[in-house]
Design a protein around this motif. Structure first.
Motif, short mmCIF file in Angstrom:
data_model
loop_
_atom_site.label_atom_id
_atom_site.label_comp_id
_atom_site.label_asym_id
_atom_site.label_seq_id
_atom_site.Cartn_x
_atom_site.Cartn_y
_atom_site.Cartn_z
N GLY A 1 -2.68 -4.59 16.83
CA GLY A 1 -2.39 -3.43 15.97
C GLY A 1 -2.68 -3.74 14.51
O GLY A 1 -3.22 -4.81 14.19
N PRO A 2 -2.30 -2.84 13.63
CA PRO A 2 -2.60 -2.99 12.20
C PRO A 2 -1.66 -4.00 11.54
O PRO A 2 -0.53 -4.20 12.00
N SER A 3 -2.15 -4.60 10.46
CA SER A 3 -1.25 -5.41 9.62
C SER A 3 -0.65 -4.45 8.60
O SER A 3 -1.35 -3.66 7.97
N VAL A 4 0.68 -4.49 8.49
CA VAL A 4 1.41 -3.50 7.70
C VAL A 4 2.15 -4.18 6.55
O VAL A 4 2.76 -5.24 6.75
N ALA B 1 3.05 -7.97 -7.17
CA ALA B 1 2.07 -8.12 -8.26
C ALA B 1 1.26 -9.41 -8.12
O ALA B 1 0.31 -9.65 -8.85
N ALA B 2 1.63 -10.25 -7.14
CA ALA B 2 0.93 -11.54 -6.98
C ALA B 2 -0.51 -11.29 -6.53
O ALA B 2 -0.77 -10.36 -5.76
N PRO B 3 -1.46 -12.11 -6.99
CA PRO B 3 -2.85 -11.95 -6.55
C PRO B 3 -2.93 -12.00 -5.02
O PRO B 3 -2.24 -12.80 -4.39
N GLY B 4 -3.71 -11.12 -4.43
CA GLY B 4 -3.89 -11.14 -2.97
C GLY B 4 -2.72 -10.59 -2.21
O GLY B 4 -2.64 -10.72 -0.99
N ALA B 5 -1.77 -9.91 -2.91
CA ALA B 5 -0.57 -9.41 -2.22
C ALA B 5 -0.94 -8.50 -1.05
O ALA B 5 -0.23 -8.43 -0.05
N PHE B 6 -2.05 -7.79 -1.18
CA PHE B 6 -2.43 -6.83 -0.13
C PHE B 6 -3.62 -7.32 0.70
O PHE B 6 -4.19 -6.57 1.49
N GLU B 7 -3.95 -8.61 0.52
CA GLU B 7 -5.09 -9.18 1.26
C GLU B 7 -4.88 -9.00 2.77
O GLU B 7 -3.80 -9.34 3.29
N GLY B 8 -5.83 -8.43 3.46
CA GLY B 8 -5.75 -8.34 4.92
C GLY B 8 -4.83 -7.25 5.43
O GLY B 8 -4.60 -7.12 6.63
N ILE B 9 -4.31 -6.41 4.51
CA ILE B 9 -3.39 -5.34 4.93
C ILE B 9 -4.17 -4.09 5.34
O ILE B 9 -5.05 -3.65 4.63
N ASP B 10 -3.81 -3.54 6.51
CA ASP B 10 -4.48 -2.31 6.98
C ASP B 10 -3.75 -1.05 6.50
O ASP B 10 -4.37 -0.06 6.14
N ILE B 11 -2.40 -1.10 6.52
CA ILE B 11 -1.59 0.06 6.14
C ILE B 11 -0.48 -0.44 5.21
O ILE B 11 0.24 -1.39 5.55
N ALA B 12 -0.36 0.21 4.06
CA ALA B 12 0.71 -0.16 3.11
C ALA B 12 1.62 1.05 2.91
O ALA B 12 1.17 2.09 2.43
N ALA C 1 -6.76 -1.24 2.23
CA ALA C 1 -5.60 -0.69 2.93
C ALA C 1 -5.55 0.83 2.80
O ALA C 1 -6.00 1.39 1.79
N VAL C 2 -4.99 1.48 3.81
CA VAL C 2 -4.62 2.89 3.67
C VAL C 2 -3.17 2.88 3.17
O VAL C 2 -2.28 2.33 3.82
N VAL C 3 -2.98 3.46 1.99
CA VAL C 3 -1.64 3.53 1.39
C VAL C 3 -0.99 4.84 1.81
O VAL C 3 -1.60 5.91 1.67
N VAL C 4 0.23 4.78 2.36
CA VAL C 4 1.02 5.99 2.59
C VAL C 4 2.12 5.95 1.55
O VAL C 4 3.01 5.08 1.60
N ASP C 5 1.99 6.84 0.56
CA ASP C 5 2.84 6.75 -0.62
C ASP C 5 3.95 7.80 -0.59
O ASP C 5 3.68 9.00 -0.57
N ASN C 6 5.20 7.32 -0.60
CA ASN C 6 6.34 8.25 -0.56
C ASN C 6 6.69 8.77 -1.94
O ASN C 6 7.49 9.68 -2.09
N SER C 7 6.07 8.22 -2.99
CA SER C 7 6.42 8.69 -4.34
C SER C 7 5.62 9.96 -4.66
O SER C 7 4.75 10.38 -3.90
N SER C 8 5.92 10.53 -5.82
CA SER C 8 5.23 11.77 -6.21
C SER C 8 3.94 11.47 -6.98
O SER C 8 3.21 12.38 -7.36
#
Ligand code: 2RA
Length: 339
Positions: free
Chosen positions: A2-5, A58-69, A90-97
């Motif tokens: 499955g995806p890396s989340v 905020a760390a470099p590479g925090a989202f490396e290899g992430i499929d869904i954030a 990554a595909v970001v699903v953002d709950n903020s406005s």
């Protein structure tokens, strides 16, 4: 396989609900990464028998290899860090406005307008926005009726729970209730006025037309989700002393006649909607009844006696603000990416 989340804001009320919903729906993640601001980085969270250390987003590479954030850490964090997640693919699903009204960002309730994210797929970085909780709860019940008889005007009065203002507001409501019952002055850190045994106009800032931002979200998001710039929407949003579920009174004017029996049939068939409409027992939706539930509950279904030839309808809708109003809707969007 499955995806890396990644979950941004895992320690908040919605972040914790993301984890609960992922387990409840057996979401098939391959790996999980918990990210938060530096302040929360280092915290340990146990989930499904594994120990996770919250990492600095905020760390470099925090989202490396992430499929869904999945983001739920406020608009500022989304604006600051969602682009990096998208750049990582990554595909970001953002709950903020932050991105809801961006014309290039789909604003999605999976049961309502799944077609809006037809161009979004795993492997190609993008942002999908979760609508505001009070919008989701309202439109889950109203959209099936709109599809049938086309809403011309919608008037919404909301009764919004503490959870919409975060976990700290829920804690303060409990503390204040205790204090007031003990005759002590209420602790008012989150809101500037007493909340226990009180209601007040929603705490969102008032904008130039005299509405508050919460009310304008209902107006603007409804038009975007329905892809209908002409539908007339107005709202009054009130904060009430309940914990985690919103209640909303909805008045509808339709282009075409819609009698209440037909409305009831449509709602009975609507996904994610439960009818609670027992006139004999005078039992209708309540925030307590829908808390920790996936469905929104609708009742007080009746013709609007102030409108002619069945073109008006009244509803009362309740839904869990943290679940369907935020975390469940976001995870359902993520599930759509797996299809
Ligand atoms: C609220 N919808 O209820 C807003 C933010 N989640 O306050």
């Amino acid at each position: 396989d499955g995806p890396s989340v990644a979950i941004v804001g895992a320690t908040g009320a919605v972040g914790q609900e993301f984890l609960r919903v992922i387990t409840a729906r057996d979401f098939p993640y391959r790996s999980l990464r918990l990210l938060a601001s530096e302040r929360s980085a280092g915290k340990r969270i146990d989930f499904e028998g594994r120990g996770y250390t919250v990492q600095d987003l905020a760390a470099p590479g925090a989202f490396e290899g992430i499929d869904i954030a999945l983001f739920s850490a406020g608009g500022g964090v989304s604006r600051a860090h969602a682009p990096a997640a998208v750049a990582s693919g990554a595909v970001v699903v953002d709950n903020s406005s932050a991105y809801r009204m961006d014309p290039d960002v789909p604003l999605v309730i999976p049961e309502v307008n799944p077609e809006a994210m037809a161009d979004v797929r795993l492997g190609k970085g993008a942002i999908v926005a979760n609508p505001n909780c009070s919008t989701i709860i309202c439109l889950m019940a109203v959209t099936p009726l709109h599809r049938h008889a086309k809403v011309k005007r919608m008037v919404v009065s909301t009764y919004q729970a503490a959870s919409g203002a975060g976990a700290a507001a829920m804690e303060e409501l409990k503390l204040q209730t205790q204090e007031v019952l003990e005759g002590k002055p209420p602790t008012c850190n989150i809101f500037s006025q007493q909340y226990a045994f009180n209601i007040f106009s929603h705490n969102a800032p008032i904008v130039e037309n005299g509405y508050n931002e919460e009310e304008m979200k209902m107006v603007k998001e409804t038009r975007k989700i329905w892809n209908d710039k002409d539908v007339r929407v107005t709202a009054t949003c009130i904060r009430v002393p309940t914990m985690r579920a919103h209640a909303e009174s909805v008045n509808l004017q339709f282009e075409k006649p819609l009698d209440e029996d037909t409305a009831r049939e449509i709602l009975r068939a609507a996904p994610g909607v439960t009818i609670s409409d027992d006139r004999a027992a005078n039992r209708f939706p309540t925030p307590l009844e829908v808390s920790d539930k996936d469905d929104v509950s609708v009742g007080r279904i009746r013709q609007d006696l102030s409108q002619d030839d069945n073109r008006g309808l009244e509803l009362f809708v309740c839904g869990d603000q943290i679940r369907k109003g935020a975390a469940l809707n976001a995870v359902q969007i993520a599930e759509m990416l797996l299809k």
